[in-house]
Write an enzyme that holds these catalytic residues in place. Structure first.
Site, PDB file in Angstrom:
ATOM      1  N   ARG A  69      -1.671  -2.359  -3.992  1.00 47.88           N
ATOM      2  CA  ARG A  69      -1.219  -2.577  -6.089  1.00 47.88           C
ATOM      3  C   ARG A  69      -3.042  -3.144  -6.420  1.00 47.88           C
ATOM      4  NH1 ARG A  69       1.464  -6.148  -9.934  1.00 47.88           N
ATOM      5  NH2 ARG A  69       0.959  -4.789 -10.879  1.00 47.88           N
ATOM      6  N   HIS A  73      -4.913  -0.744  -9.609  1.00 42.37           N
ATOM      7  CA  HIS A  73      -5.793  -2.120 -11.067  1.00 42.37           C
ATOM      8  C   HIS A  73      -7.439  -1.658 -10.430  1.00 42.37           C
ATOM      9  CE1 HIS A  73      -1.897  -3.417 -12.683  1.00 42.37           C
ATOM     10  NE2 HIS A  73      -1.683  -2.260 -11.181  1.00 42.37           N
ATOM     11  N   SER A  83     -14.413  -5.445  -9.255  1.00 40.06           N
ATOM     12  CA  SER A  83     -15.183  -5.989 -10.862  1.00 40.06           C
ATOM     13  C   SER A  83     -12.876  -7.167 -11.352  1.00 40.06           C
ATOM     14  CB  SER A  83     -15.168  -5.010 -11.582  1.00 40.06           C
ATOM     15  OG  SER A  83     -14.077  -3.769 -12.095  1.00 40.06           O
ATOM     16  N   ASN A 101      -2.604  -7.231 -15.679  1.00 42.58           N
ATOM     17  CA  ASN A 101      -2.747  -7.557 -14.576  1.00 42.58           C
ATOM     18  C   ASN A 101      -2.666  -9.569 -14.811  1.00 42.58           C
ATOM     19  OD1 ASN A 101      -4.234  -5.765 -14.021  1.00 42.58           O
ATOM     20  ND2 ASN A 101      -6.051  -5.807 -13.941  1.00 42.58           N
ATOM     21  N   HIS A 200       5.822   2.182  -4.496  1.00 41.15           N
ATOM     22  CA  HIS A 200       7.130   2.589  -5.204  1.00 41.15           C
ATOM     23  C   HIS A 200       8.013   2.220  -4.369  1.00 41.15           C
ATOM     24  CE1 HIS A 200       6.349   1.925  -9.509  1.00 41.15           C
ATOM     25  NE2 HIS A 200       6.449   1.792  -9.156  1.00 41.15           N
ATOM     26  N   SER A 201       7.839   2.541  -2.875  1.00 43.28           N
ATOM     27  CA  SER A 201       8.763   2.775  -1.624  1.00 43.28           C
ATOM     28  C   SER A 201       8.434   1.572  -1.816  1.00 43.28           C
ATOM     29  CB  SER A 201       8.253   3.416  -0.465  1.00 43.28           C
ATOM     30  OG  SER A 201       8.856   3.053  -0.121  1.00 43.28           O
ATOM     31  N   ASP A 253      13.318  -0.142  -4.232  1.00 37.78           N
ATOM     32  CA  ASP A 253      14.844   0.795  -3.715  1.00 37.78           C
ATOM     33  C   ASP A 253      15.280   0.776  -2.530  1.00 37.78           C
ATOM     34  OD1 ASP A 253      12.969   1.098  -1.504  1.00 37.78           O
ATOM     35  OD2 ASP A 253      12.407   2.890  -0.944  1.00 37.78           O
ATOM     36  N   THR A 255      14.946   0.484   0.505  1.00 41.97           N
ATOM     37  CA  THR A 255      14.445  -0.098   2.079  1.00 41.97           C
ATOM     38  C   THR A 255      12.494  -0.891   1.061  1.00 41.97           C
ATOM     39  OG1 THR A 255      13.684   1.758   2.738  1.00 41.97           O
ATOM     40  CG2 THR A 255      15.029   1.226   3.714  1.00 41.97           C
ATOM     41  N   ASP A 260       8.910   4.357   3.324  1.00 39.26           N
ATOM     42  CA  ASP A 260       9.677   5.580   3.790  1.00 39.26           C
ATOM     43  C   ASP A 260       9.507   6.221   2.028  1.00 39.26           C
ATOM     44  OD1 ASP A 260      10.815   4.486   2.170  1.00 39.26           O
ATOM     45  OD2 ASP A 260      11.993   3.296   3.813  1.00 39.26           O
TER      46      ASP A 260
END
Length: 333
Positions: A69, A73, A83, A101, A200-201, A253, A255, A260
């Site tokens: 992530r 960001h 930064s 954040n 988002h896996s 999800d 997993t 995946d």
């Protein structure tokens, strides 16, 4: 209140795009980036970062989502200049405590560890901005996702801005139509949007991103009709009406530790966590890519890697330096 977990909450990332547009996000300086940038000045740079990521993922698997992530960001607030990593000073409120954040981003210490190791073997050479880019790639790869060659050569920014981050305070309500418009400003396609949403896996989501879909979608006082009933009932148990302040996290999800294409299979079933996820399947322009990636993991991996590389090209065009400590500029007062 804002979540205090390691949420992947990828919808944050979409809103960072608009600010990048305002601040020369795709400025000319990315032309300096290249593969093998440290091949002579610090040949062990990439393997050093890899070892740190691997070690931390063994002790805490969800750190992969946290590290991944950081690229989103950082890069979409004034370009990829680290930064995001600057701590507040008496004269500067940085980005760490912004609405997007503050309660959500975590594991800055992993970047600190990689930086400290690099400073021992080649001091003053590898930027914190480049470490973020390498670390995000490694976190995806060690989670079972694709590998790709990263372009390096970024400088670290000399300032950060709480206001810049707050100006684009994210919302889980973002839908695919809106997100497509943002992407198009950067010549990023519907395919790029759907592929990068596949981050988002891995990881978890906070109830704050789910409650309105469960109880008041679009102000209707009713649940999101796109949500599969069994999934909705299960989410209601995790996320009661006041779930936004419960700090409960839910797997994004089935997993959550493995990168995946199950994320896309779940969207087709009506089991996307965020509105920004599920709406990708309700819009025809993006639905076709959800279907393609659900059938072909290899195509998803290739598209995701390309999207990450494009994001890594976003630069501010501002002057910079190679920080010795990622949390402070070199000549601070």
């Amino acid at each position: 209140m804002f979540p205090t977990s390691s949420t992947v909450s990828f919808f944050f990332f979409f809103f960072l795009i608009s600010l990048a547009a305002l601040h020369g996000g795709d400025g000319a300086s990315h032309s300096k980036l290249r593969h093998g940038y440290y091949s002579t000045t610090c040949p062990a740079a990439e393997i050093t970062v890899k070892k740190v990521i691997r070690k931390n993922m063994i002790s805490e698997p969800r750190s992969a989502a946290s590290v991944m992530r950081l690229q989103f960001h950082d890069c979409f607030v004034n370009g990829c200049d680290a930064s995001l990593l600057l701590d507040d000073t008496p004269n500067m409120l940085g980005e760490k405590e912004s609405f997007a954040n503050g309660g959500s981003l975590r594991r800055y210490d992993i970047i600190d560890e990689a930086k400290a190791n690099l400073e021992r073997i080649c001091p003053g050479v590898v930027s914190c901005a480049d470490i973020i880019i390498m670390a995000a790639r490694d976190a995806v790869f060690f989670s079972g996702g694709p590998d790709w060659a990263v372009k390096l050569g970024r400088k670290d920014g000399l300032t950060a801005s709480l206001q810049d981050s707050n100006d684009i305070m994210p919302t889980p309500r973002a839908n695919a139509t809106y997100l497509l418009g943002l992407f198009q400003r950067f010549n990023l396609s519907a395919k790029d949007l759907v592929a990068l949403s596949g981050s988002h896996s891995i990881g978890k989501g906070d109830c704050i991103g789910m409650v309105f879909r469960l109880y008041n979608q679009s102000g209707s006082g009713k649940p999101d009709p796109a949500m599969e009933i069994g999934y909705r009932k299960r989410m209601e148990k995790f996320c009661p009406p006041w779930g936004a302040i419960s700090n409960v996290t839910v797997d994004l999800d089935p997993t959550p530790k493995v990168f995946d294409n199950k994320y896309y299979k779940e969207l087709i079933k009506g089991k996307g966590f965020f509105n920004s996820d599920q709406s990708l399947y309700t819009l025809p322009e993006t639905r076709k890519y959800v279907e393609r990636f659900s059938r072909g993991e290899k195509e998803f991996f290739e598209a995701f890697a390309k999207g990450m590389i494009k994001m890594g090209d976003l630069q501010s065009g501002r002057s910079g330096e190679i920080r010795r400590n990622c949390r402070v500029v070199n000549h601070h007062h």
